[in-house]
Scaffold this motif. Structure first.
Motif, PDB file in Angstrom:
ATOM      1  N   ASN A 125       2.937   4.446  -1.390  1.00  0.00           N
ATOM      2  CA  ASN A 125       2.889   5.302  -2.692  1.00  0.00           C
ATOM      3  C   ASN A 125       4.310   5.794  -2.988  1.00  0.00           C
ATOM      4  OD1 ASN A 125       3.722   7.367  -0.949  1.00  0.00           O
ATOM      5  ND2 ASN A 125       1.510   8.043  -0.677  1.00  0.00           N
ATOM      6  N   TYR A 166      -5.344  -0.165  -2.880  1.00  0.00           N
ATOM      7  CA  TYR A 166      -5.504   1.274  -2.934  1.00  0.00           C
ATOM      8  C   TYR A 166      -4.781   1.969  -3.741  1.00  0.00           C
ATOM      9  CZ  TYR A 166      -7.443   0.443   1.685  1.00  0.00           C
ATOM     10  OH  TYR A 166      -8.188   0.093   3.095  1.00  0.00           O
ATOM     11  N   ARG A 169      -5.816   5.744  -4.441  1.00  0.00           N
ATOM     12  CA  ARG A 169      -5.115   6.770  -3.703  1.00  0.00           C
ATOM     13  C   ARG A 169      -3.709   6.905  -3.633  1.00  0.00           C
ATOM     14  NH1 ARG A 169      -7.348   4.673   2.317  1.00  0.00           N
ATOM     15  NH2 ARG A 169      -5.529   3.357   2.608  1.00  0.00           N
ATOM     16  N   ASP A 181       0.855  -1.365   0.146  1.00  0.00           N
ATOM     17  CA  ASP A 181       0.242   0.021   0.039  1.00  0.00           C
ATOM     18  C   ASP A 181       0.836   1.412   0.070  1.00  0.00           C
ATOM     19  OD1 ASP A 181      -2.210  -1.501   0.037  1.00  0.00           O
ATOM     20  OD2 ASP A 181      -2.523  -1.537   2.135  1.00  0.00           O
ATOM     21  N   SER A 218      -3.423  -5.744  -2.727  1.00  0.00           N
ATOM     22  CA  SER A 218      -3.401  -4.318  -2.834  1.00  0.00           C
ATOM     23  C   SER A 218      -4.697  -3.717  -3.673  1.00  0.00           C
ATOM     24  CB  SER A 218      -1.973  -4.153  -4.046  1.00  0.00           C
ATOM     25  OG  SER A 218      -2.012  -2.827  -4.175  1.00  0.00           O
TER      26      SER A 218
END
Length: 389
Positions: free
Chosen positions: A245, A273, A276, A243, A271
């Motif tokens: 970024n 997300y 976002r 998750d 996974s």
């Protein structure tokens, strides 16, 4: 000296005791303390236990708790892990581990080091309501149509930009970004973003995304500060790595560059997300970042029945890019998974409500024994109406 010897022996007995509570794969992951390590943890495989015991094992091996950094995605997970560690090896060691969410840990670092970026130590952190209010004010001041420039859309664009380490200046100078906004008939987002960030700076404030953005900026601009934290965090552990970024990934890569004692735990199959900013490539490419990494797979599921585990394996098998694993369980076969096909959302709601009602009456069960999971908020209405009827 005799008292110290007794204390050390006691700690060694404790570590042996809790290591014996682990299965073979869990124990191997806990004992792999040096170098880059990836732990692929299938659903219900004891991931939290492995993370907790791994930290406890490090501390019993003599690692200073101040040299351990453990990052999670929720305060609840961090709190539970810290409590478990204190139960295993004592309050003092457990309390001194740097453990928390990415945002809470980086906020702490920025309280100490933010002056280098021009922020006071008592800078404000804007929550989502604060950001919402500010963006709405800017949209109103710019006399823009709030139906076209909805708060949620604008906030998401700004958040995605910051998560990808795109500053307002980079945003305004990116032909691809500007083309996307113009195509969406929202060409003023670049100006909203610039004004929003300017207002934050004027108020000595950061939003949640700034906590990541500015930590990356700090470590990129000030080599001595980066070295200070590289020496401090000799052992790094990351929960739910799938998750992370772009900003989180690059900060971790910088922090781990000296010792490469980084352990990431997660599951590429969980996974969800991406919307976002989560980037599954961070996990899939770990082997490229650290060619000498060790891979451990936690494949025994302790939570679910055989039917559920086998169904999940079948679904996951179709993923194009994945780290291969075969989750299994010693649990009972369990009930078969029911599947219904509905022609409309109204029919779907009625089928679900009738199914619950029938099962509830036949087995004398309370409403609290049932749960309905749906993918988007829009799906709830048909369920609610059917249940009320």
């Amino acid at each position: 000296m005799r008292h110290l010897s007794i204390f050390v022996n006691y700690k060694l007995l404790r570590v042996k005791e809790f290591l014996n509570q682990l299965n073979t794969d869990q124990r191997a992951a806990v004992e792999a303390v040096e170098g880059p390590v990836m732990v692929i943890a299938g659903a219900g495989s004891g991931k939290t236990r492995v993370l907790t015991y791994r930290i406890a094992n490090l501390l019993t091996l003599g690692v200073d708790p101040f040299n351990v950094l453990a990052l999670t995605f929720t305060n609840k997970a961090a709190r539970e892990m810290k409590e478990r560690i204190m139960q295993l090896i004592g309050d003092r060691e457990g309390r001194n581990v740097w453990m928390g969410t990415f945002h809470s840990i980086f906020a702490k670092i920025l309280r100490i080091e933010g002056h280098q970026l021009g922020y006071p130590s008592n800078y404000s952190i804007y929550d989502s309501d604060d950001s919402k209010r500010l963006i709405r004010n800017i949209i109103k001041e710019m006399d823009l149509d709030n139906k076209i420039y909805s708060y949620s859309y604008v906030a998401n664009r700004i958040s995605m930009a910051k998560s990808s380490l795109i500053s307002p200046e980079d945003y305004a100078n990116s032909p691809e970004v500007i083309a996307a906004d113009e195509s969406a008939r929202k060409p003023e987002i670049k100006n909203i973003y610039r004004t929003y960030n300017m207002r934050l700076r004027r108020a000595d404030a950061m939003d949640f995304d700034d906590l990541l953005f500015n930590t990356y900026l700090l470590f990129s601009k000030f080599a001595a500060t980066l070295l200070k934290y590289q020496k401090k965090f000799r052992y790094i552990m990351v929960d739910e790595y799938q998750d992370t970024n772009q900003a989180q990934y690059l900060i971790l890569k910088k922090l781990a560059a000296n010792t490469e004692n980084i352990c990431v735990v997660g599951d590429d199959a969980q996974s969800i997300y991406g919307f976002r900013g989560a980037n599954i490539s961070n996990m899939l490419n770990f082997k490229n970042d650290y060619p000498d990494y060790k891979l451990h797979k936690l494949e025994q599921n302790y939570r679910s029945t055989k039917n559920i585990v086998e169904a999940a394996n079948q679904v996951i098998s179709y993923n194009k890019n994945q780290i291969k694993k075969k989750v299994w369980t010693d649990n009972v076969k369990g009930n078969k998974i029911g599947y219904i096909h509905a022609s409309s959302d109204t029919e779907e709601g009625n089928l679900v409500a009738n199914s619950i009602f029938e099962y509830k009456m036949n087995n004398q069960l309370p409403n609290s024994d049932f749960a309905i999971l749906y993918r988007t908020n829009a799906q709830s209405r048909s369920m609610e109406e059917a249940l009320r009827k």
